[in-house]
Design an enzyme around this catalytic site. Structure first.
Site, PDB file in Angstrom:
ATOM      1  N   ARG A 194      -8.902   3.127  10.151  1.00  7.49           N
ATOM      2  CA  ARG A 194      -8.677   1.699  10.353  1.00  7.49           C
ATOM      3  C   ARG A 194      -9.921   1.009  10.884  1.00  7.49           C
ATOM      4  O   ARG A 194      -9.984  -0.212  10.910  1.00  7.49           O
ATOM      5  CB  ARG A 194      -7.540   1.473  11.353  1.00  7.49           C
ATOM      6  CG  ARG A 194      -6.204   2.011  10.896  1.00  7.49           C
ATOM      7  CD  ARG A 194      -5.200   1.877  11.997  1.00  7.49           C
ATOM      8  NE  ARG A 194      -4.962   0.471  12.299  1.00  7.49           N
ATOM      9  CZ  ARG A 194      -3.816  -0.141  12.033  1.00  7.49           C
ATOM     10  NH1 ARG A 194      -2.824   0.524  11.516  1.00  7.49           N
ATOM     11  NH2 ARG A 194      -3.657  -1.393  12.323  1.00  7.49           N
ATOM     12  N   LYS A 204       0.823  -1.210   0.000  1.00  4.29           N
ATOM     13  CA  LYS A 204       0.000   0.000   0.000  1.00  4.29           C
ATOM     14  C   LYS A 204       0.861   1.267   0.000  1.00  4.29           C
ATOM     15  O   LYS A 204       0.566   2.222  -0.719  1.00  4.29           O
ATOM     16  CB  LYS A 204      -0.849  -0.071   1.264  1.00  4.29           C
ATOM     17  CG  LYS A 204      -1.846   0.992   1.484  1.00  4.29           C
ATOM     18  CD  LYS A 204      -2.803   0.518   2.579  1.00  4.29           C
ATOM     19  CE  LYS A 204      -2.082   0.140   3.864  1.00  4.29           C
ATOM     20  NZ  LYS A 204      -1.945   1.228   4.832  1.00  4.29           N
ATOM     21  N   ARG A 231      11.520 -11.343   5.111  1.00  4.48           N
ATOM     22  CA  ARG A 231      12.329 -10.141   5.350  1.00  4.48           C
ATOM     23  C   ARG A 231      13.426 -10.396   6.384  1.00  4.48           C
ATOM     24  O   ARG A 231      13.209 -11.039   7.403  1.00  4.48           O
ATOM     25  CB  ARG A 231      11.431  -9.005   5.846  1.00  4.48           C
ATOM     26  CG  ARG A 231      10.418  -8.581   4.814  1.00  4.48           C
ATOM     27  CD  ARG A 231      10.045  -7.134   4.973  1.00  4.48           C
ATOM     28  NE  ARG A 231       9.215  -6.897   6.141  1.00  4.48           N
ATOM     29  CZ  ARG A 231       8.293  -5.926   6.188  1.00  4.48           C
ATOM     30  NH1 ARG A 231       8.106  -5.133   5.150  1.00  4.48           N
ATOM     31  NH2 ARG A 231       7.595  -5.759   7.279  1.00  4.48           N
ATOM     32  N   ARG A 244      12.973  -9.557  12.295  1.00  4.21           N
ATOM     33  CA  ARG A 244      12.288  -8.799  13.347  1.00  4.21           C
ATOM     34  C   ARG A 244      11.108  -9.613  13.876  1.00  4.21           C
ATOM     35  O   ARG A 244      10.496 -10.382  13.139  1.00  4.21           O
ATOM     36  CB  ARG A 244      11.748  -7.481  12.785  1.00  4.21           C
ATOM     37  CG  ARG A 244      12.818  -6.525  12.302  1.00  4.21           C
ATOM     38  CD  ARG A 244      12.257  -5.142  12.120  1.00  4.21           C
ATOM     39  NE  ARG A 244      10.973  -5.186  11.419  1.00  4.21           N
ATOM     40  CZ  ARG A 244      10.123  -4.172  11.370  1.00  4.21           C
ATOM     41  NH1 ARG A 244      10.414  -3.045  11.969  1.00  4.21           N
ATOM     42  NH2 ARG A 244       8.986  -4.271  10.723  1.00  4.21           N
ATOM     43  N   ARG A 276      -1.605 -10.650  13.186  1.00  2.53           N
ATOM     44  CA  ARG A 276      -1.928  -9.380  12.541  1.00  2.53           C
ATOM     45  C   ARG A 276      -2.971  -9.567  11.455  1.00  2.53           C
ATOM     46  O   ARG A 276      -3.903  -8.773  11.336  1.00  2.53           O
ATOM     47  CB  ARG A 276      -0.670  -8.757  11.943  1.00  2.53           C
ATOM     48  CG  ARG A 276       0.357  -8.418  12.987  1.00  2.53           C
ATOM     49  CD  ARG A 276       1.571  -7.783  12.381  1.00  2.53           C
ATOM     50  NE  ARG A 276       1.259  -6.469  11.832  1.00  2.53           N
ATOM     51  CZ  ARG A 276       2.137  -5.719  11.172  1.00  2.53           C
ATOM     52  NH1 ARG A 276       3.341  -6.162  10.966  1.00  2.53           N
ATOM     53  NH2 ARG A 276       1.797  -4.549  10.724  1.00  2.53           N
TER      54      ARG A 276
END
Ligand SMILES: [Zn+2]
Length: 444
Positions: A307, A232, A346, A379, A390
């Site tokens: 949100r 996004k 990542r 992370r 999430r």
């Protein structure tokens, strides 16, 4: 037995929860305390929350939900609880219902402590320990936001007969006795009646303000929706270039206000320093101030806000004040499997923070940074377990928001997987439809 206490600031919830905990052996779960204690724990969630707070970012609602879940899952079976500060939105109320059902329990009652706003103003003025956010203009806004958010939550509990209305504009010990009686009755299997008069009272108190539709607003006032890892942010940058409108992200707004030490920045920081969530009304006022600036007159692309449905309603109000409206909403759709693939690959260099990706940007030597040779790590944010949390919470929060915009006819969906050039073109095409002057938008 599980009970939630609902009420605005100054309704006496804080005092009451401790009295109830002691007299009725209920285990108190106060969201503020959960957040403060979690941030110092060594758990992934605690560390993450602290990251958000120290980086000057909003703690996403999905983390709040996840923390509440953690608390419930660690309670000994048969614990009776009383909640304060959660749920604040319908999304959270539904989440709590699902969670408790999974644990073979339920929320027996939501007790709403009603205090008229004028009384709250007086109470707050005479607080023995004034809080940093007690100033009248902040309080007025906070109560306004409470009204907007609480209405739907109260209706949620009223509809399935779990709401108890307590008029709390009385001496503390009287309110305590009333609530104690309610809890004792519940333990006997008797639910206090919620009368037609109560319904009418709530309807009057929480009546939605009608927003008059605005006929024309030639600007491209765009909201971008997309989950974590949907790309996004990248798309927003492209669109802003093409349509020459500012990119307004809540993360940037926060950092900006805090860096410049504005009133709102200092207010936000005072919450963060105390390990508390920054309340919605602070975020909303930052967005309102930003949208009123001259460069946003031709339009804007909002990223990270709204949100929740409550924030979407706030945005409608803000724009209505400016005689404008949301002209388009683009939902960048990416499957959960793809998001997991993108985020879990990542890696970051521990020494110089250079980013890598196991699939898309492999380091030349496995596990080591190309730039400085430092060790790469993942992370907590990017671990599969965290991503699942999430995603689950993102869907629960966003689906009502998508329905909200769908019903107002401004929503369009763009597939966010596959060829990046194609995605970019599809985004531009979708936005051109919302823009009144399509010829002016240069597609490059
Ligand atoms: Zn490095």
């Amino acid at each position: 037995m599980n009970i939630a206490l609902l009420g605005s600031t100054g309704s006496g919830k804080g005092t009451l929860i401790h009295a109830l905990a002691e007299k009725l052996s209920l285990h108190p779960i106060s969201l503020g305390e959960v957040l403060r204690s979690k941030a110092s724990y060594g758990t992934a969630l605690g560390l993450l929350t602290r990251d958000y707070v120290t980086n000057g970012e909003l703690v996403p609602d999905e983390f709040v939900d996840a923390m509440v879940e953690e608390v419930f899952r660690h309670l000994p079976p048969g614990t009776h609880t009383v909640l304060d500060g959660f749920p604040r939105t319908v999304g959270q109320a539904r989440f709590l219902d699902d969670l408790l059902a999974e644990l073979g329990q339920n929320l027996d009652a939501a007790i709403y402590l009603h205090v008229p706003e004028q009384v709250i103003h007086d109470r707050v003025k005479h607080r023995s320990q004034p809080r940093h956010d007690d100033e009248p203009h902040i309080l007025r806004h906070r109560l306004h936001v409470f009204r907007r958010m609480a209405g739907p939550v109260l209706r949620h509990y009223a509809e399935n007969g779990r709401l108890v209305l307590v008029h709390a504009d009385r001496p503390t010990h009287e309110v305590e006795l009333t609530v104690q009686k309610v809890v004792e009755d519940l333990r006997q299997g008797q639910h206090p009646a919620f009368t037609d008069a109560d319904f009418q009272f709530l309807d009057q108190t929480f009546k939605a303000r009608s927003v008059v539709p605005i006929e024309t607003d030639p600007a491209l006032n765009l909201v971008l929706l997309g989950g974590p890892g949907s790309g996004k942010g990248t798309q927003a940058v492209n669109l802003c270039k093409a349509f020459e409108v500012p990119h307004i992200s809540t993360g940037d707004l926060f950092r900006d206000h805090i860096r410049k030490q504005t009133d709102l920045g200092q207010l936000a920081k005072s919450y963060m320093d105390r390990g508390e969530l920054v309340p919605d009304d602070v975020t909303e006022r930052m967005v309102a101030a930003r949208l009123a600036q001259p460069d946003a007159q031709r339009g804007f692309i909002l990223d990270g806000f709204p949100r929740t449905v409550s924030q979407a309603e706030a945005l409608d109000e803000i724009l209505h004040e400016l005689k404008r409206r949301v002209t388009g909403v683009v939902h960048l759709k990416v499957s959960d499997e793809e998001i997991l693939r993108r985020l879990s690959g990542r890696r970051i260099c521990r020494q110089c923070q250079a980013p890598f990706h196991l699939l898309f940007k492999k380091p030349r030597r496995e596990g080591l940074c190309d730039r400085c040779g430092g060790p790469l790590y993942q992370r907590d944010d990017d671990k599969a377990e965290t991503i699942q949390i999430r995603l689950r919470n993102y869907h629960r929060q966003t689906e009502p928001l998508i329905a909200y915009y769908h019903s107002s006819g401004v929503l369009t969906e763009v597939a966010g997987e596959g060829d990046p050039v194609g995605i970019r073109a599809a985004m531009l095409a979708a936005c051109k439809l919302f823009s009144e002057e399509p010829e002016d938008a240069a597609i490059s």
